[in-house]
Design a protein around this motif. Structure first.
Motif, mmCIF file in Angstrom:
data_model
loop_
_atom_site.group_PDB
_atom_site.id
_atom_site.type_symbol
_atom_site.label_atom_id
_atom_site.label_comp_id
_atom_site.label_asym_id
_atom_site.label_seq_id
_atom_site.Cartn_x
_atom_site.Cartn_y
_atom_site.Cartn_z
ATOM 1 N N GLN A 13 1.413 -60.125 -5.792
ATOM 2 C CA GLN A 13 1.924 -59.824 -7.125
ATOM 3 C C GLN A 13 2.329 -58.350 -7.230
ATOM 4 O O GLN A 13 1.787 -57.502 -6.497
ATOM 5 C CB GLN A 13 0.865 -60.138 -8.177
ATOM 6 N N PRO A 14 3.234 -58.038 -8.122
ATOM 7 C CA PRO A 14 3.582 -56.631 -8.342
ATOM 8 C C PRO A 14 2.342 -55.813 -8.666
ATOM 9 O O PRO A 14 1.471 -56.254 -9.427
ATOM 10 C CB PRO A 14 4.545 -56.693 -9.533
ATOM 11 N N GLY A 15 2.276 -54.648 -8.053
ATOM 12 C CA GLY A 15 1.117 -53.790 -8.255
ATOM 13 C C GLY A 15 0.029 -53.964 -7.218
ATOM 14 O O GLY A 15 -0.853 -53.104 -7.091
ATOM 15 N N ASP A 16 0.074 -55.051 -6.484
ATOM 16 C CA ASP A 16 -0.918 -55.293 -5.439
ATOM 17 C C ASP A 16 -0.671 -54.387 -4.238
ATOM 18 O O ASP A 16 0.361 -53.714 -4.132
ATOM 19 C CB ASP A 16 -0.866 -56.751 -4.979
ATOM 20 N N SER A 17 -1.621 -54.423 -3.305
ATOM 21 C CA SER A 17 -1.481 -53.731 -2.026
ATOM 22 C C SER A 17 -1.579 -54.757 -0.910
ATOM 23 O O SER A 17 -2.160 -55.829 -1.094
ATOM 24 C CB SER A 17 -2.591 -52.698 -1.855
ATOM 25 N N GLU A 89 11.152 -55.258 -5.231
ATOM 26 C CA GLU A 89 12.147 -54.789 -4.259
ATOM 27 C C GLU A 89 11.552 -54.505 -2.889
ATOM 28 O O GLU A 89 12.287 -54.216 -1.941
ATOM 29 C CB GLU A 89 12.878 -53.543 -4.786
ATOM 30 N N ASP A 90 10.237 -54.575 -2.744
ATOM 31 C CA ASP A 90 9.616 -54.485 -1.432
ATOM 32 C C ASP A 90 9.666 -55.822 -0.688
ATOM 33 O O ASP A 90 9.314 -55.884 0.498
ATOM 34 C CB ASP A 90 8.147 -54.056 -1.550
ATOM 35 N N SER A 91 10.097 -56.864 -1.373
ATOM 36 C CA SER A 91 10.180 -58.177 -0.736
ATOM 37 C C SER A 91 11.212 -58.142 0.383
ATOM 38 O O SER A 91 12.356 -57.715 0.191
ATOM 39 C CB SER A 91 10.582 -59.239 -1.756
ATOM 40 N N VAL A 123 7.175 -60.771 3.502
ATOM 41 C CA VAL A 123 6.422 -60.240 2.376
ATOM 42 C C VAL A 123 7.230 -60.551 1.120
ATOM 43 O O VAL A 123 8.396 -60.185 1.025
ATOM 44 C CB VAL A 123 6.187 -58.721 2.499
ATOM 45 N N THR A 124 6.603 -61.233 0.186
ATOM 46 C CA THR A 124 7.249 -61.560 -1.076
ATOM 47 C C THR A 124 6.398 -61.029 -2.217
ATOM 48 O O THR A 124 5.201 -61.348 -2.304
ATOM 49 C CB THR A 124 7.437 -63.072 -1.229
ATOM 50 N N VAL A 125 7.013 -60.207 -3.053
ATOM 51 C CA VAL A 125 6.317 -59.618 -4.191
ATOM 52 C C VAL A 125 6.886 -60.261 -5.452
ATOM 53 O O VAL A 125 8.032 -60.034 -5.811
ATOM 54 C CB VAL A 125 6.490 -58.095 -4.248
ATOM 55 N N SER A 126 6.081 -61.066 -6.090
ATOM 56 C CA SER A 126 6.560 -61.814 -7.243
ATOM 57 C C SER A 126 5.396 -62.214 -8.118
ATOM 58 O O SER A 126 4.294 -62.503 -7.626
ATOM 59 C CB SER A 126 7.308 -63.070 -6.785
ATOM 60 N N SER A 127 5.655 -62.239 -9.418
ATOM 61 C CA SER A 127 4.630 -62.714 -10.350
ATOM 62 C C SER A 127 4.817 -64.201 -10.628
ATOM 63 O O SER A 127 4.045 -64.789 -11.381
ATOM 64 C CB SER A 127 4.693 -61.905 -11.648
#
Length: 127
Positions: A13-17, A89-91, A123-127
């Motif tokens: 999720q956004p904000g995660d590491s 956008e890190d996805s 790597v997928t960054v998504s809520s």
């Protein structure tokens, strides 16, 4: 056969590491320059972060500067890339590369080519 294996990706999720790992078989990564790259659909490859051989000298792209840390784990023959405060956008698909040429000084950047590459990890960054 030389092999680089990436691990640690996935859906976050956004904000995660997260921490990506790049582990080599056969050769000692301490003597190789290692780089983490990423490619998102429709975009060109980006050098995210790279680390010089036998040094702690590092490079970070502006897109991750202040949020990422690249490090070596000699005992496990692994190079890590930790990214914090992840954004959509890190996805991308992340790849690690290794190259045997030694760093000889000057401003450090990712190399334009690497002899060895892993297959990459998503790597997928998504809520």
């Amino acid at each position: 056969q030389v092999q680089l294996v990436e691990s640690g990706g996935g859906l976050v999720q956004p904000g995660d590491s997260l921490r990506l790992s790049c582990t080599a078989s056969i050769f000692n990564m301490d003597y190789y320059q290692v780089g983490w790259f990423r490619r998102a659909p429709g975009k060109s490859r980006e050098g995210v972060s790279c680390i010089a051989d036998r040094h702690t000298i590092t490079y970070y792209a502006d897109s991750v500067k202040g949020r990422a840390t690249i490090s070596r784990d000699s005992a496990n023959n692994t190079v890590y890339l930790q990214i914090r405060s992840l954004k959509p956008e890190d996805s991308a698909r992340y790849y690690c590369g290794a190259h045997p040429a030694p760093f000889v000084g000057g401003d450090y950047h990712c190399l334009p080519f690497y002899d060895y590459w892993g297959e990459g990890i998503q790597v997928t960054v998504s809520s």
